[in-house]
Design an enzyme around this catalytic site. Structure first.
Site, mmCIF file in Angstrom:
data_model
loop_
_atom_site.group_PDB
_atom_site.id
_atom_site.type_symbol
_atom_site.label_atom_id
_atom_site.label_comp_id
_atom_site.label_asym_id
_atom_site.label_seq_id
_atom_site.Cartn_x
_atom_site.Cartn_y
_atom_site.Cartn_z
ATOM 1 C CE LYS A 1 56.019 42.067 86.821
ATOM 2 N NZ LYS A 1 54.856 41.364 86.278
ATOM 3 C CD GLN B 1 53.371 38.004 86.023
ATOM 4 O OE1 GLN B 1 53.803 38.880 86.754
ATOM 5 N NE2 GLN B 1 53.544 38.028 84.710
ATOM 6 C CG ASP C 1 49.681 45.008 85.394
ATOM 7 O OD1 ASP C 1 50.787 45.486 85.075
ATOM 8 O OD2 ASP C 1 49.482 43.785 85.570
#
Ligand code: NAD
Length: 297
Positions: free
Chosen positions: A54, A98, A121
């Site tokens: 990422k 994460q 997200d």
């Protein structure tokens, strides 16, 4: 094989190209550089790899990348403190924690501490509610990637029968909301669904997000249907090696489907590309700038 292959790698490269173009224009016209902060708690090897790629791809499209690696025993107060700092940092437009978090941390609490406008997200309860009510939200990356590929393949999805297998908060539920938003007739199937084969056979669009290797065989697929395989499962490939397969039995499904995403090279590459796209969208919204076309829905 009858199915055409939906090439997620190519879609993702194209989307990253669009993102890079928008990033360059934001810098040239407005002096703004989108920034993405990724927070990793602990040393889970798969998460380390995801966070690494990422960060790399964020920099490749010209954005700022901020990676925060915290020890596995980090306490809740410390993590919430970092999130607060990132919420207040004007250089950070997107924040991603994460998952999975170590067991002593409450992921719902942590995710809901992120400023919803920076929640790239799309897991914050506000974004879940906005998506469910058809309002402008930050859309979770994996289902967003699936929808962008479906739209590119079909154009309008209106009136199509869609079956989503799996009801997780990160894939199945938001996928169903997005398909509903496209005026599909949506069925959500899950581990307690009776006669899953018959349910799947009705579908013009099948999205499989279960996490069970090759559980959907070709004879469940309606001829000509479009199959989006979200599953990522590692299986034994003999001689001590492993390989990745999806939730759909690719060979038998490709013999009847109209179009299918492969694993690897289908949904996976689109997920990170959509994360970058969401960060640009969040940046434009934060600065009151028009949102670029084609990055979200
Ligand atoms: P999850 O474990 O949270 O949810 C799985 C869902 O599958 C559950 O809702 C459950 O009801 C359903 N299920 C379980 N057994 C079933 C059965 N026998 N029949 C029908 N439904 C059944 O998983 P998730 O986080 O949604 O992920 C699903 C898969 O997608 C995993 O393989 C994961 O690795 C993969 N994934 C891929 C990406 C990507 O970028 N490609 C992103 C997220 C998840």
């Amino acid at each position: 094989m009858t199915a055409s292959i939906i090439d997620g790698k190519a879609f993702a490269a194209e989307l990253r190209g669009k993102v890079a173009g928008h990033v360059a224009r934001l810098a040239a016209d407005h002096g703004v550089v989108p920034g993405l902060a990724v927070v990793l708690v602990g040393e889970d090897p798969a998460s380390q790899v995801y966070v690494g790629s990422k960060g790399k791809m964020t920099v490749e499209v010209g954005m700022r990348s901020f990676t925060h690696r915290l020890a596995a025993d980090t306490d809740e107060a410390r993590l919430l403190g970092l999130i607060q700092t990132l919420n207040n940092d004007p250089e950070v437009h997107g924040i991603l924690v994460q998952l999975p978090l170590p067991a002593h941390l409450d992921s719902d609490l942590v995710i809901n501490a992120i400023d919803p406008a920076k929640d790239v997200d799309g897991f914050h309860i506000s974004n879940v509610g906005l998506l469910a009510t058809g309002q402008k939200a930050m859309v979770p990356c994996t289902p967003l990637g699936c929808l962008l590929m479906l739209r590119a393949h079909h154009g309008s999805l209106s009136g199509m029968e869609a079956v989503v297998i799996g009801r997780s908060n990160i894939v199945g539920k938001p996928m169903a909301q997005l398909l509903l938003g496209e005026s599909c007739t949506v069925t959500m199937a899950h581990s307690r669904t009776r006669d899953l084969a018959a349910v799947v056979r009705r579908a013009d669009i099948v999205v499989a997000a279960v996490g069970r290797a090759r559980m959907v065989p070709g004879d469940w697929i309606k001829p000509g249907a479009t199959v989006i395989d979200v599953g990522i499962n590692r299986v034994d490939a003999g001689e001590g090696k492993t390989r990745l397969v999806g939730d759909v039995d690719f060979d038998s499904a490709a013999a009847v489907a109209g179009a299918i995403t492969p694993v690897p090279g289908g949904v996976g590459p689109m997920t990170i590309a959509c994360l970058l796209a969401n960060t640009v969208t969040a940046c434009c919204r934060a600065h009151g700038l028009p949102e670029p076309e084609g990055l979200t829905v």
